[in-house]
Design a protein around this motif. Structure first.
Motif, short mmCIF file in Angstrom:
data_model
loop_
_atom_site.label_atom_id
_atom_site.label_comp_id
_atom_site.label_asym_id
_atom_site.label_seq_id
_atom_site.Cartn_x
_atom_site.Cartn_y
_atom_site.Cartn_z
N VAL A 236 0.85 -1.19 0.00
CA VAL A 236 0.00 0.00 0.00
C VAL A 236 0.88 1.24 0.00
CG1 VAL A 236 -1.75 1.31 1.26
CG2 VAL A 236 -1.84 -1.19 1.25
N ASP A 237 0.61 2.17 -0.92
CA ASP A 237 1.35 3.41 -1.03
C ASP A 237 0.71 4.46 -0.12
OD1 ASP A 237 2.68 5.71 -1.72
OD2 ASP A 237 1.99 5.74 -3.81
N ILE A 238 1.40 4.84 0.95
CA ILE A 238 0.82 5.78 1.91
C ILE A 238 0.54 7.14 1.27
CG2 ILE A 238 3.05 6.66 2.77
CD1 ILE A 238 1.74 6.76 5.57
N GLU A 239 1.35 7.53 0.30
CA GLU A 239 1.12 8.82 -0.35
C GLU A 239 -0.19 8.81 -1.13
OE1 GLU A 239 2.65 11.90 -0.44
OE2 GLU A 239 3.62 11.13 1.36
N ALA A 240 -0.48 7.71 -1.78
CA ALA A 240 -1.74 7.61 -2.53
C ALA A 240 -2.94 7.70 -1.59
CB ALA A 240 -1.78 6.31 -3.33
N ILE A 241 -2.83 7.05 -0.44
CA ILE A 241 -3.92 7.09 0.54
C ILE A 241 -4.08 8.49 1.10
CG2 ILE A 241 -4.81 6.15 2.70
CD1 ILE A 241 -4.67 4.12 0.42
N ALA B 34 -7.15 13.53 1.66
CA ALA B 34 -7.15 14.99 1.56
C ALA B 34 -8.24 15.51 0.63
CB ALA B 34 -5.78 15.49 1.09
N GLU B 35 -8.69 14.65 -0.27
CA GLU B 35 -9.73 15.04 -1.24
C GLU B 35 -11.13 14.63 -0.80
OE1 GLU B 35 -8.36 13.08 -4.72
OE2 GLU B 35 -6.69 14.47 -5.07
N PHE B 36 -11.23 14.02 0.39
CA PHE B 36 -12.53 13.59 0.90
C PHE B 36 -13.08 14.64 1.84
CE2 PHE B 36 -15.46 11.68 3.83
CZ PHE B 36 -16.21 10.83 3.04
N PHE B 37 -14.29 15.11 1.54
CA PHE B 37 -14.90 16.17 2.34
C PHE B 37 -16.28 15.75 2.84
CE2 PHE B 37 -12.26 18.36 -0.92
CZ PHE B 37 -11.26 18.81 -0.07
N VAL B 38 -16.65 16.30 3.97
CA VAL B 38 -17.97 16.04 4.54
C VAL B 38 -18.56 17.38 4.96
CG1 VAL B 38 -16.95 15.57 6.81
CG2 VAL B 38 -19.26 14.76 6.30
N TYR C 144 -12.76 6.19 6.24
CA TYR C 144 -12.46 6.16 4.81
C TYR C 144 -11.03 5.67 4.57
CZ TYR C 144 -11.82 7.96 0.03
OH TYR C 144 -11.55 8.08 -1.31
N ALA C 145 -10.08 6.20 5.33
CA ALA C 145 -8.68 5.78 5.16
C ALA C 145 -8.52 4.29 5.45
CB ALA C 145 -7.78 6.60 6.08
N GLN C 146 -9.16 3.81 6.50
CA GLN C 146 -9.07 2.38 6.84
C GLN C 146 -9.65 1.53 5.72
OE1 GLN C 146 -11.17 2.83 10.53
NE2 GLN C 146 -9.35 2.52 11.78
#
Length: 430
Positions: free
Chosen positions: A38-43, A48-52, A350-352
């Protein structure tokens, strides 16, 4: 550039205290995830692009059917609410949009838009209110609104929703959320079929006025304030409504609007499968529609909901773009702190879900290996992704530790001095 309610220098100072520890934690987590492929930078970029969206009403103190105990610095109206919402977004960099509730937040649309623009805030779905009576309205909603037996009352409720659409158009909103408290408290009080027919006809009148680029969200709830029957009581009825109204109609899922132990993640999967998942009201519950902070009671369920969302996202489900909004009532906490925390908990889920080994999971599912399929999910859920969340905030100009920065700012004390104390409320506050 957006106005800041909290000095950015203070945020930078607070971040400097924690930068070295975050760098070490982020690198350690990155190495761990790299071993999993898993690429941590991609996650981090995805997070960072997920908003609520935050609810305007959420920054005030809530209450129960019995009492309301207001806190200090209560917002006096929608413009104060927007100031508080801007603080949440400044520190989390996760909540750039606010969802308004009309008529509670009714004000000149141009002034609202200008205030939002100045604070760097946009406007999410509009919320109508026909579950309580507004001062001066001609007809009461005591016995229903969109499904009322009286045609004039139904017409009034429809007109209110049309007004919400017009306000939303001026603010740049693209959706209307309709939740009603219509139902009955006694067997025989209401004819189930006729009441639902009247509701569908009223919703059709609202639907036909929607702009082409808007969505209509209907929201189901098992009970309350009607305790024997509710017009839109479950996701199946909600799906029927969306199907009946047309392609711009979708189902909104509030995590607290179901019977205890309901498999909400499976409901989410069904609505995704048939193209009718409109979005969410995130919160948590222990007994019913408690409107507790997201992740406060059952963070694993929140993760399982996001597992379905990420699965759909990675499968490339057509036109998959659900709306995300918090819907909470804060009775014993600082509402700003609770909303900050909830925004981060939603991003955490979301990250998990993003680090689930989906290839392995699919293999275990195909082989009917129940234990290892479950462990695959749990492995992602057990991962401490806080460094990802903090780094996403830091890179966007937010706070590494937003609660600590908020408390260090003294914002609550400042607004308490500016805003008159609110009187305690009696019963009837939900």
């Amino acid at each position: 550039m957006a106005e800041f309610r909290i000095a950015q220098d203070l945020v930078a100072t607070e971040n400097d205290k924690r930068a070295a520890a975050l760098k070490a934690d982020y690198e350690a987590l990155g190495a761990n995830l790299d071993r999993r492929g898993v690429d941590i930078e991609a996650i981090t970029r995805k997070v960072a692009e997920f908003f609520v969206a935050v609810p305007s009403w959420g920054v005030g103190t809530g209450g129960t059917r019995f009492a309301r105990f207001p806190g200090t610095g209560e917002p006096r109206g929608i413009f104060d609410k927007l100031d508080d919402c801007a603080v949440i977004n400044q520190l989390t960099q996760a909540t750039p949009n606010v969802s308004l509730h009309i008529p509670w937040d009714k004000a000149d649309a141009k002034e609202l838009k200008a205030k939002g623009d100045a604070l760097g805030l946009g406007f999410d779905a509009m919320n109508s209110n026909t579950f309580s009576d507004a001062p001066g309205q001609a007809h009461s909603y005591k016995y229903g609104s969109l499904s009322h037996t009286d045609a004039a009352t139904r017409a009034q409720a429809v007109e209110h929703n049309l007004e919400c659409i017009e306000i939303g158009k001026a603010l740049g909103s693209k959706a209307l959320t309709v939740w009603i408290g219509d139902g009955s408290n006694f067997p025989g009080q209401s004819n189930f079929t006729k009441a639902f027919e009247r509701y569908l006809a009223s919703m059709a009148d609202i639907y036909k006025t929607l702009p082409d680029d808007w969505k209509l969200f209907s929201e189901h709830k098992m009970y309350e304030p009607a305790f024997y029957s509710t017009i839109v009581q479950d996701w199946g009825t909600n799906y029927l409504i969306a199907q009946t109204l047309g392609p711009k109609a979708y189902c909104l899922v509030d995590l607290g609007h179901h019977a205890p132990n309901t498999n909400i993640e499976m409901i989410v999967a069904r609505l995704i499968q048939f193209g009718k998942l409109g979005g969410f009201h995130f919160n948590d519950s222990k007994y019913g529609d408690d409107d507790l902070d997201a992740g406060a009671i059952d963070p694993y369920r929140l993760f399982l909901v996001f597992n379905e969302l990420v699965d759909a996202e990675q499968r490339g489900v057509n036109d998959f773009n659900p709306a995300h909004m918090i819907d909470q009532s804060h009775n014993v906490t600082d509402p700003i702190e609770s909303l900050i925390n909830s925004a981060n908990e939603i991003r955490r889920a979301y990250a998990q879900a993003l680090i689930v080994d989906r290839k392995a999971l699919d293999g275990y599912q195909q082989d009917n290996d129940a234990l290892m399929a479950s462990e695959t999910l749990k492995r992602a859920y057990r991962a401490d992704v806080e460094p990802i969340l903090a780094e996403a905030r830091r890179r966007a100009g937010g706070a590494i530790d937003p609660i600590a920065a908020y408390r260090a700012s003294g914002y609550r004390k400042q607004i308490a001095a500016e805003r008159p104390a609110s009187a305690a409320g009696g019963g009837g506050i939900i």
